[in-house]
Design a protein around this motif. Structure first.
Motif, PDB file in Angstrom:
ATOM      1  N   GLY A   8      12.808   1.395   9.944  1.00 45.96           N
ATOM      2  CA  GLY A   8      13.393   1.121   8.632  1.00 45.96           C
ATOM      3  C   GLY A   8      12.906  -0.190   8.048  1.00 45.96           C
ATOM      4  N   CYS A  42      10.466   8.058   3.318  1.00 43.39           N
ATOM      5  CA  CYS A  42      11.007   7.192   4.368  1.00 43.39           C
ATOM      6  C   CYS A  42      12.437   7.592   4.722  1.00 43.39           C
ATOM      7  CB  CYS A  42      10.939   5.733   3.937  1.00 43.39           C
ATOM      8  SG  CYS A  42       9.246   5.132   3.777  1.00 43.39           S
ATOM      9  N   LEU A  46      13.691   8.758   8.408  1.00 40.88           N
ATOM     10  CA  LEU A  46      14.805   8.137   9.115  1.00 40.88           C
ATOM     11  C   LEU A  46      15.908   9.152   9.444  1.00 40.88           C
ATOM     12  CD1 LEU A  46      15.019   4.731   7.254  1.00 40.88           C
ATOM     13  CD2 LEU A  46      14.196   5.155   9.577  1.00 40.88           C
TER      14      LEU A  46
END
Length: 164
Positions: A8, A42, A46
């Protein structure tokens, strides 16, 4: 958990750096498309542990649409380095954890999207995306093989001699 936190942080820094570089070089609002695609990719990377096949399939689809939109709209080339890293994480994670046919479908989609990006022309962005997805294609099966050895707890039989 720590891997996801580190990932992250890398994603946030990559998105911010890419947005800054696009603002400085392209100007205007060109950075918005690339940033939006990277944020979605992203986020999917995640969330890969929650909906394994669907997050990876969505990531491949988002990347394919982003490449098409950037090609048609004369926007910065996609996938950006951060989006390509997210795609590589999704492909590698799929190869590591999904059933074989699902994993191969996701891997084929990642390869197809990367090949589609080359339609825009050979650039550093395309080369980096290719290397990142290739890394996911290599890392996923390797991590799957090592996980099989760890889960069983038994040492591997010596090469050339069948286990008795």
């Amino acid at each position: 958990m720590l891997v996801s936190i580190g990932l992250g942080v890398v994603f946030v820094l990559g998105i911010a750096f890419t947005a800054y570089m696009l603002i400085v070089s392209w100007g205007g609002a060109y950075w918005i498309h690339t940033t939006a695609v990277a944020v979605v990719m992203c986020g999917l990377a995640l969330l890969r542990e929650r909906g394994r096949p669907w997050t990876a399939a969505a990531g491949v689809a988002v990347t394919a649409v982003a490449v098409g939109v950037s090609l048609a709209g004369d926007l910065p080339q996609e996938p950006s380095p951060t989006a390509a890293l997210a795609l590589a994480v999704l492909v590698g994670s799929s190869l590591r954890t999904l059933r074989v046919l699902q994993a191969l479908a996701i891997a084929a989609g990642g390869v197809a999207v990367t090949a589609f990006a080359w339609v825009c022309g050979p650039t550093g962005v395309t080369s980096m995306a290719t290397l990142l997805v290739l890394g996911g294609l290599i890392a996923g099966p390797l991590l799957r093989a090592f996980a099989l050895v760890r889960r069983s707890g038994a040492p591997s039989p010596p090469l050339g001699r069948p286990e008795q």
